[in-house]
Design a protein around this motif. Sequence first.
Motif, PDB file in Angstrom:
ATOM      1  N   VAL A   1       4.689  -4.907  -1.188  1.00  0.00           N
ATOM      2  CA  VAL A   1       4.744  -4.838  -2.638  1.00  0.00           C
ATOM      3  C   VAL A   1       6.217  -4.793  -3.024  1.00  0.00           C
ATOM      4  O   VAL A   1       7.046  -4.251  -2.293  1.00  0.00           O
ATOM      5  CB  VAL A   1       3.969  -3.615  -3.180  1.00  0.00           C
TER       6      VAL A   1
ATOM      7  N   CYS B   1       7.545   4.233  -3.473  1.00  0.00           N
ATOM      8  CA  CYS B   1       6.307   3.496  -3.634  1.00  0.00           C
ATOM      9  C   CYS B   1       5.143   4.412  -3.274  1.00  0.00           C
ATOM     10  O   CYS B   1       5.301   5.371  -2.506  1.00  0.00           O
ATOM     11  CB  CYS B   1       6.282   2.227  -2.800  1.00  0.00           C
TER      12      CYS B   1
ATOM     13  N   ASN C   1      -0.375  -9.637  -0.278  1.00  0.00           N
ATOM     14  CA  ASN C   1      -1.353  -8.949   0.558  1.00  0.00           C
ATOM     15  C   ASN C   1      -1.386  -9.488   1.984  1.00  0.00           C
ATOM     16  O   ASN C   1      -1.751  -8.771   2.917  1.00  0.00           O
ATOM     17  CB  ASN C   1      -2.732  -9.036  -0.074  1.00  0.00           C
TER      18      ASN C   1
ATOM     19  N   GLY D   1      -3.561  -7.808  -7.381  1.00  0.00           N
ATOM     20  CA  GLY D   1      -2.330  -8.256  -8.024  1.00  0.00           C
ATOM     21  C   GLY D   1      -2.546  -8.796  -9.417  1.00  0.00           C
ATOM     22  O   GLY D   1      -1.592  -9.183 -10.088  1.00  0.00           O
TER      23      GLY D   1
ATOM     24  N   ARG E   1       2.995  -8.360  -5.391  1.00  0.00           N
ATOM     25  CA  ARG E   1       2.567  -7.988  -4.046  1.00  0.00           C
ATOM     26  C   ARG E   1       2.175  -9.221  -3.259  1.00  0.00           C
ATOM     27  O   ARG E   1       1.784 -10.245  -3.827  1.00  0.00           O
ATOM     28  CB  ARG E   1       1.415  -6.992  -4.097  1.00  0.00           C
TER      29      ARG E   1
END
Length: 121
Positions: free
Chosen positions: A78, A95, A73, A54, A71
Amino acid sequence: VQLQASGGGLVQAGDSLRLSCAASGRTFSTNAMGWFRQAPGKEREFVGAISGSGGVTYYADSVKGRFTISRNNAKNMVYLQMNSLKPEDTAVYYCAAGPSIAVVTHNSPYWGQGTQVTVSS
């Protein structure tokens, strides 16, 4: 990697919208993620990308300063925050994922289905 985009809709020019992309797989944080769009009758267009951590983002000139990719994680998510939307932003947004921003930008191996964004004037 399986991807599922959501959050599209019909908005007015100047409005904001946030798209989400849910990803499967335990290696999500190692993948760069990207957003693309395709308007009717036009080729698919790169919108932006974010590195696995990121920490690095990259945007198309057409959206720079208006769109932000982020984003999470921990949640395998995202996001694409779209502000100051214009009618020309109308498109199906996708995406994508890949091992690096360079790969995502040019040849993503993984794609989600699209979500429609329509901006009325």
